[in-house]
Design a protein around this motif. Structure first.
Motif, PDB file in Angstrom:
ATOM      1  N   VAL A  59       0.832  -1.198   0.000  1.00  0.00           N
ATOM      2  CA  VAL A  59       0.000   0.000   0.000  1.00  0.00           C
ATOM      3  C   VAL A  59       0.868   1.251   0.000  1.00  0.00           C
ATOM      4  CG1 VAL A  59      -1.710   1.338   1.284  1.00  0.00           C
ATOM      5  CG2 VAL A  59      -1.916  -1.147   1.152  1.00  0.00           C
ATOM      6  N   GLY A  60       0.657   2.090  -0.997  1.00  0.00           N
ATOM      7  CA  GLY A  60       1.389   3.342  -1.122  1.00  0.00           C
ATOM      8  C   GLY A  60       2.581   3.182  -2.041  1.00  0.00           C
ATOM      9  N   ILE A  61       2.995   4.273  -2.633  1.00  0.00           N
ATOM     10  CA  ILE A  61       4.084   4.229  -3.597  1.00  0.00           C
ATOM     11  C   ILE A  61       5.394   3.788  -2.955  1.00  0.00           C
ATOM     12  CG2 ILE A  61       4.801   6.650  -3.445  1.00  0.00           C
ATOM     13  CD1 ILE A  61       4.386   4.530  -6.653  1.00  0.00           C
ATOM     14  N   CYS A  62       5.586   4.063  -1.674  1.00  0.00           N
ATOM     15  CA  CYS A  62       6.816   3.617  -0.997  1.00  0.00           C
ATOM     16  C   CYS A  62       6.859   2.098  -0.900  1.00  0.00           C
ATOM     17  CB  CYS A  62       6.933   4.240   0.387  1.00  0.00           C
ATOM     18  SG  CYS A  62       7.200   6.018   0.328  1.00  0.00           S
ATOM     19  N   ALA A  63       5.738   1.471  -0.578  1.00  0.00           N
ATOM     20  CA  ALA A  63       5.679   0.011  -0.514  1.00  0.00           C
ATOM     21  C   ALA A  63       5.784  -0.603  -1.904  1.00  0.00           C
ATOM     22  CB  ALA A  63       4.387  -0.429   0.170  1.00  0.00           C
ATOM     23  N   CYS A  64       5.304   0.107  -2.908  1.00  0.00           N
ATOM     24  CA  CYS A  64       5.338  -0.414  -4.280  1.00  0.00           C
ATOM     25  C   CYS A  64       6.730  -0.316  -4.901  1.00  0.00           C
ATOM     26  CB  CYS A  64       4.332   0.327  -5.155  1.00  0.00           C
ATOM     27  SG  CYS A  64       2.603   0.034  -4.711  1.00  0.00           S
ATOM     28  N   LYS A  96      13.392   6.171  -2.437  1.00  0.00           N
ATOM     29  CA  LYS A  96      14.080   5.039  -3.064  1.00  0.00           C
ATOM     30  C   LYS A  96      15.566   5.269  -3.295  1.00  0.00           C
ATOM     31  CE  LYS A  96      12.791   6.273  -7.740  1.00  0.00           C
ATOM     32  NZ  LYS A  96      11.801   6.060  -8.743  1.00  0.00           N
ATOM     33  N   ASP A  97      16.003   6.510  -3.400  1.00  0.00           N
ATOM     34  CA  ASP A  97      17.422   6.790  -3.605  1.00  0.00           C
ATOM     35  C   ASP A  97      18.174   7.063  -2.307  1.00  0.00           C
ATOM     36  OD1 ASP A  97      17.276   6.467  -6.378  1.00  0.00           O
ATOM     37  OD2 ASP A  97      16.617   8.541  -6.663  1.00  0.00           O
ATOM     38  N   CYS A  98      17.498   6.946  -1.184  1.00  0.00           N
ATOM     39  CA  CYS A  98      18.156   7.154   0.106  1.00  0.00           C
ATOM     40  C   CYS A  98      19.099   5.987   0.402  1.00  0.00           C
ATOM     41  CB  CYS A  98      17.138   7.276   1.226  1.00  0.00           C
ATOM     42  SG  CYS A  98      16.146   8.777   1.142  1.00  0.00           S
ATOM     43  N   TYR A  99      20.127   6.258   1.133  1.00  0.00           N
ATOM     44  CA  TYR A  99      21.148   5.244   1.422  1.00  0.00           C
ATOM     45  C   TYR A  99      20.609   4.024   2.162  1.00  0.00           C
ATOM     46  CZ  TYR A  99      21.213   6.730   6.286  1.00  0.00           C
ATOM     47  OH  TYR A  99      20.846   6.993   7.579  1.00  0.00           O
ATOM     48  N   ASN A 100      19.563   4.198   2.951  1.00  0.00           N
ATOM     49  CA  ASN A 100      19.081   3.090   3.775  1.00  0.00           C
ATOM     50  C   ASN A 100      17.841   2.394   3.220  1.00  0.00           C
ATOM     51  OD1 ASN A 100      17.406   5.290   4.289  1.00  0.00           O
ATOM     52  ND2 ASN A 100      16.960   4.606   6.364  1.00  0.00           N
ATOM     53  N   ILE A 101      17.325   2.808   2.085  1.00  0.00           N
ATOM     54  CA  ILE A 101      16.121   2.200   1.527  1.00  0.00           C
ATOM     55  C   ILE A 101      16.503   1.191   0.449  1.00  0.00           C
ATOM     56  CG2 ILE A 101      13.998   2.623   0.211  1.00  0.00           C
ATOM     57  CD1 ILE A 101      13.769   3.525   3.086  1.00  0.00           C
ATOM     58  N   LYS A 102      16.000  -0.023   0.600  1.00  0.00           N
ATOM     59  CA  LYS A 102      16.288  -1.082  -0.367  1.00  0.00           C
ATOM     60  C   LYS A 102      15.315  -1.050  -1.537  1.00  0.00           C
ATOM     61  CE  LYS A 102      18.109  -4.753   1.025  1.00  0.00           C
ATOM     62  NZ  LYS A 102      18.989  -5.715   1.540  1.00  0.00           N
ATOM     63  N   GLY A 103      14.148  -0.446  -1.334  1.00  0.00           N
ATOM     64  CA  GLY A 103      13.137  -0.366  -2.389  1.00  0.00           C
ATOM     65  C   GLY A 103      11.776  -0.757  -1.873  1.00  0.00           C
ATOM     66  N   GLY A 104      10.940  -1.260  -2.793  1.00  0.00           N
ATOM     67  CA  GLY A 104       9.591  -1.682  -2.439  1.00  0.00           C
ATOM     68  C   GLY A 104       9.598  -3.043  -1.754  1.00  0.00           C
ATOM     69  N   ILE A 105       8.439  -3.442  -1.315  1.00  0.00           N
ATOM     70  CA  ILE A 105       8.279  -4.699  -0.586  1.00  0.00           C
ATOM     71  C   ILE A 105       8.693  -5.896  -1.430  1.00  0.00           C
ATOM     72  CG2 ILE A 105       6.592  -6.151   0.636  1.00  0.00           C
ATOM     73  CD1 ILE A 105       7.306  -3.368   1.931  1.00  0.00           C
ATOM     74  N   PRO A 163       7.323 -11.797  -2.061  1.00  0.00           N
ATOM     75  CA  PRO A 163       6.438 -11.627  -3.219  1.00  0.00           C
ATOM     76  C   PRO A 163       5.207 -10.788  -2.873  1.00  0.00           C
ATOM     77  CG  PRO A 163       6.446 -13.922  -2.461  1.00  0.00           C
ATOM     78  CD  PRO A 163       7.403 -13.178  -1.605  1.00  0.00           C
ATOM     79  N   VAL A 164       4.828  -9.920  -3.787  1.00  0.00           N
ATOM     80  CA  VAL A 164       3.656  -9.057  -3.608  1.00  0.00           C
ATOM     81  C   VAL A 164       2.597  -9.482  -4.618  1.00  0.00           C
ATOM     82  CG1 VAL A 164       2.787  -6.693  -3.783  1.00  0.00           C
ATOM     83  CG2 VAL A 164       5.000  -7.133  -2.710  1.00  0.00           C
ATOM     84  N   ASP A 165       1.349  -9.597  -4.159  1.00  0.00           N
ATOM     85  CA  ASP A 165       0.247 -10.008  -5.017  1.00  0.00           C
ATOM     86  C   ASP A 165      -0.553  -8.838  -5.559  1.00  0.00           C
ATOM     87  OD1 ASP A 165       0.320 -13.045  -4.671  1.00  0.00           O
ATOM     88  OD2 ASP A 165       0.298 -12.347  -2.592  1.00  0.00           O
ATOM     89  N   VAL A 166      -0.706  -7.781  -4.756  1.00  0.00           N
ATOM     90  CA  VAL A 166      -1.512  -6.628  -5.156  1.00  0.00           C
ATOM     91  C   VAL A 166      -0.758  -5.353  -4.798  1.00  0.00           C
ATOM     92  CG1 VAL A 166      -3.705  -5.408  -4.843  1.00  0.00           C
ATOM     93  CG2 VAL A 166      -3.665  -7.909  -4.746  1.00  0.00           C
ATOM     94  N   TYR A 167      -0.697  -4.429  -5.756  1.00  0.00           N
ATOM     95  CA  TYR A 167      -0.064  -3.126  -5.544  1.00  0.00           C
ATOM     96  C   TYR A 167      -1.141  -2.050  -5.500  1.00  0.00           C
ATOM     97  CZ  TYR A 167       4.294  -5.431  -6.859  1.00  0.00           C
ATOM     98  OH  TYR A 167       5.377  -6.265  -6.921  1.00  0.00           O
ATOM     99  N   VAL A 168      -1.069  -1.188  -4.478  1.00  0.00           N
ATOM    100  CA  VAL A 168      -1.992  -0.064  -4.343  1.00  0.00           C
ATOM    101  C   VAL A 168      -1.152   1.211  -4.316  1.00  0.00           C
ATOM    102  CG1 VAL A 168      -3.787   1.015  -2.946  1.00  0.00           C
ATOM    103  CG2 VAL A 168      -3.610  -1.485  -3.015  1.00  0.00           C
ATOM    104  N   PRO A 169      -0.964   1.861  -5.467  1.00  0.00           N
ATOM    105  CA  PRO A 169      -0.128   3.076  -5.478  1.00  0.00           C
ATOM    106  C   PRO A 169      -0.851   4.263  -4.860  1.00  0.00           C
ATOM    107  CG  PRO A 169      -1.059   2.685  -7.641  1.00  0.00           C
ATOM    108  CD  PRO A 169      -1.484   1.529  -6.776  1.00  0.00           C
ATOM    109  N   GLY A 170      -0.105   5.314  -4.630  1.00  0.00           N
ATOM    110  CA  GLY A 170      -0.670   6.553  -4.097  1.00  0.00           C
ATOM    111  C   GLY A 170       0.230   7.101  -3.015  1.00  0.00           C
ATOM    112  N   CYS A 171       0.142   8.402  -2.820  1.00  0.00           N
ATOM    113  CA  CYS A 171       0.939   9.065  -1.789  1.00  0.00           C
ATOM    114  C   CYS A 171       0.081  10.188  -1.191  1.00  0.00           C
ATOM    115  CB  CYS A 171       2.229   9.636  -2.363  1.00  0.00           C
ATOM    116  SG  CYS A 171       3.308  10.372  -1.128  1.00  0.00           S
ATOM    117  N   ALA A 172      -0.593   9.887  -0.197  1.00  0.00           N
ATOM    118  CA  ALA A 172      -0.863   8.607   0.438  1.00  0.00           C
ATOM    119  C   ALA A 172      -2.010   7.916  -0.314  1.00  0.00           C
ATOM    120  CB  ALA A 172      -1.264   8.820   1.890  1.00  0.00           C
ATOM    121  N   ALA A 173      -1.995   6.592  -0.256  1.00  0.00           N
ATOM    122  CA  ALA A 173      -3.067   5.824  -0.892  1.00  0.00           C
ATOM    123  C   ALA A 173      -4.388   6.143  -0.202  1.00  0.00           C
ATOM    124  CB  ALA A 173      -2.763   4.337  -0.806  1.00  0.00           C
ATOM    125  N   ARG A 174      -5.417   6.390  -0.988  1.00  0.00           N
ATOM    126  CA  ARG A 174      -6.729   6.738  -0.432  1.00  0.00           C
ATOM    127  C   ARG A 174      -7.433   5.493   0.108  1.00  0.00           C
ATOM    128  NH1 ARG A 174      -7.116  10.753   1.456  1.00  0.00           N
ATOM    129  NH2 ARG A 174      -9.349  10.824   1.223  1.00  0.00           N
TER     130      ARG A 174
END
Length: 150
Positions: free
Chosen positions: A84-89, A95-104, A109-120
């Motif tokens: 849920v949310g673009i950060c999780a996706c 995403k370019d921060c030194y400590n962030i590996k990326g999305g989930i 494995p992810v089954d469903v992506y819900v984009p948004g910032c913040a997701a409604r």
């Protein structure tokens, strides 16, 4: 909207990987009478051993990676993951921060992506309803494997 026939109410576990809490507030809004995610039979739990759906907000950082893997491994099969949310996706604006590996999906494995910032809340509920259909498909496949079907 796909209608899923589930034998039992699905239990959902929410975990915040490393978010700004904007999506967490919207996930909380889903449980209020205005949006009422429970009308779909969803039961919110804090126990991964009972959860069918893992709903994750925020990206993956070095500290949350092992926790996410552990929670996912503790959930019984079949299970569904909703990012849920673009950060999780994708890792989002961080995403370019030194400590962030990326999305989930960099960790589990992810089954469903819900984009948004913040997701409604409406989008989150739509994602969970899609997850219910995926869960039903996985349950049918799981039952077939248990019966020895190909």
């Amino acid at each position: 909207m796909a209608k899923a026939k589930l034998a039992k109410s699905p239990w959902m576990l929410h975990y915040d990987g490393s978010s700004c809490n904007g999506c967490d507030i919207e996930v909380l809004a889903c449980t209020t009478p205005k949006y009422d995610i429970e009308r779909f039979g969803i039961i919110n739990t804090g126990d991964p051993f009972q959860a069918d759906i893992l709903l994750i907000t925020g990206g993956v950082n070095h500290q949350s990676e092992s926790v996410i893997r552990q929670i996912y491994s503790q959930m019984p099969e079949p299970k569904v993951v909703v990012a849920v949310g673009i950060c999780a996706c994708t890792g989002g604006v961080f995403k370019d921060c030194y400590n962030i590996k990326g999305g989930i999906d960099t960790v589990i494995p992810v089954d469903v992506y819900v984009p948004g910032c913040a997701a409604r809340p409406q989008a989150i509920i739509d994602g969970v309803v899609k997850a219910l259909a995926v869960l039903q498909q996985k349950r049918e496949a799981w039952a077939g494997r248990r019966r020895g079907e190909a």
